[in-house]
Design a protein around this motif. Sequence first.
Motif, PDB file in Angstrom:
ATOM      1  N   THR A  79     -45.516 -57.812   8.068  1.00  0.00           N
ATOM      2  CA  THR A  79     -44.469 -57.095   8.247  1.00  0.00           C
ATOM      3  C   THR A  79     -43.781 -57.083   9.530  1.00  0.00           C
ATOM      4  O   THR A  79     -42.533 -57.330   9.953  1.00  0.00           O
ATOM      5  CB  THR A  79     -44.530 -55.644   7.855  1.00  0.00           C
ATOM      6  N   GLY A  83     -41.714 -59.644   8.268  1.00  0.00           N
ATOM      7  CA  GLY A  83     -40.513 -58.808   7.527  1.00  0.00           C
ATOM      8  C   GLY A  83     -39.544 -58.125   8.328  1.00  0.00           C
ATOM      9  O   GLY A  83     -38.295 -58.163   8.064  1.00  0.00           O
ATOM     10  N   TYR A  84     -39.803 -57.433   9.584  1.00  0.00           N
ATOM     11  CA  TYR A  84     -38.908 -56.861  10.448  1.00  0.00           C
ATOM     12  C   TYR A  84     -38.090 -57.810  11.047  1.00  0.00           C
ATOM     13  O   TYR A  84     -36.716 -57.358  11.019  1.00  0.00           O
ATOM     14  CB  TYR A  84     -39.643 -56.077  11.494  1.00  0.00           C
ATOM     15  N   TYR A  87     -35.387 -58.281   8.517  1.00  0.00           N
ATOM     16  CA  TYR A  87     -34.470 -57.250   8.492  1.00  0.00           C
ATOM     17  C   TYR A  87     -33.512 -57.358   9.216  1.00  0.00           C
ATOM     18  O   TYR A  87     -32.346 -57.149   9.353  1.00  0.00           O
ATOM     19  CB  TYR A  87     -35.149 -55.874   8.554  1.00  0.00           C
ATOM     20  N   LEU A  90     -30.834 -60.157   8.884  1.00  0.00           N
ATOM     21  CA  LEU A  90     -29.983 -59.712   7.672  1.00  0.00           C
ATOM     22  C   LEU A  90     -29.013 -58.710   8.430  1.00  0.00           C
ATOM     23  O   LEU A  90     -27.823 -58.880   7.976  1.00  0.00           O
ATOM     24  CB  LEU A  90     -30.764 -59.218   6.565  1.00  0.00           C
ATOM     25  N   PHE A  96     -27.322 -57.527   5.151  1.00  0.00           N
ATOM     26  CA  PHE A  96     -28.318 -56.839   4.464  1.00  0.00           C
ATOM     27  C   PHE A  96     -27.972 -56.265   3.502  1.00  0.00           C
ATOM     28  O   PHE A  96     -26.947 -55.544   3.128  1.00  0.00           O
ATOM     29  CB  PHE A  96     -28.640 -55.740   5.585  1.00  0.00           C
ATOM     30  N   THR A  98     -30.574 -54.366   0.059  1.00  0.00           N
ATOM     31  CA  THR A  98     -31.961 -54.148  -0.665  1.00  0.00           C
ATOM     32  C   THR A  98     -32.486 -55.513  -1.485  1.00  0.00           C
ATOM     33  O   THR A  98     -33.400 -55.933  -1.287  1.00  0.00           O
ATOM     34  CB  THR A  98     -31.928 -52.973  -1.611  1.00  0.00           C
ATOM     35  N   LEU A 101     -33.583 -58.258   0.976  1.00  0.00           N
ATOM     36  CA  LEU A 101     -34.678 -57.876   1.708  1.00  0.00           C
ATOM     37  C   LEU A 101     -35.646 -58.029   0.578  1.00  0.00           C
ATOM     38  O   LEU A 101     -36.814 -58.649   1.034  1.00  0.00           O
ATOM     39  CB  LEU A 101     -34.753 -56.429   2.118  1.00  0.00           C
ATOM     40  N   ALA A 149     -41.082 -54.699   0.893  1.00  0.00           N
ATOM     41  CA  ALA A 149     -39.723 -54.604   1.267  1.00  0.00           C
ATOM     42  C   ALA A 149     -38.843 -53.596   0.727  1.00  0.00           C
ATOM     43  O   ALA A 149     -38.037 -53.045   1.199  1.00  0.00           O
ATOM     44  CB  ALA A 149     -39.004 -56.253   0.698  1.00  0.00           C
ATOM     45  N   SER A 153     -36.940 -50.809   2.584  1.00  0.00           N
ATOM     46  CA  SER A 153     -35.555 -50.395   2.235  1.00  0.00           C
ATOM     47  C   SER A 153     -35.405 -48.904   1.885  1.00  0.00           C
ATOM     48  O   SER A 153     -34.543 -48.239   2.384  1.00  0.00           O
ATOM     49  CB  SER A 153     -34.881 -51.380   1.192  1.00  0.00           C
TER      50      SER A 153
END
Length: 170
Positions: A79, A83-84, A87, A90, A96, A98, A101, A149, A153
């Motif tokens: 993450t 992942g971050y 985010y 995006l 961005f 959901t 993501l 993810a 969100s």
Amino acid sequence: MIKTSNFLSSDEHSPNMPINPMPARSAQLSVLLAPLAAPLLFFIGLLFAGGFGFHGLAEALKLMFVVFAIGAPVSYGATILFGYPLYRFLLANNWFSTGALVVGGIVIGAPVNMALFHFVIGGQGHFFAEGGQLLWSSIVGAAMGGIVALMFSLLLYGPKRPLPPSADNW
């Protein structure tokens, strides 16, 4: 002109990042809680699969400890490392959603879980896992990445997020 905001403070403005409609505290809370969804999902899956022959609550608690001891650091690492930043990427490009993501989480989760599975198999004296094992591992990893993810969100925006400012200009 697009309003901008820094992740750490809503009072500071950065020309590179669009304003996040939620406060920075929510993103930090999402990063803190969402990665726990992956080991929890895996643990629940193991309990429902029932292939391990649990003999009471003590066995289930031992399994839960092992799953979280291995899964939580991997989930938090993925993450934070992948992942971050996805985010933020995006969000910065006004892409961005959901769905975007979750697709990113699926793409990130599959190779992360395959690498973890390969590491676990490699630790047992086998250098390579079989193709079916890697395929199963990638499917499980994709599911866990997508769930993390989605939880990220949902924690960040709730079930319904406000439309981005650019959506008003149809």
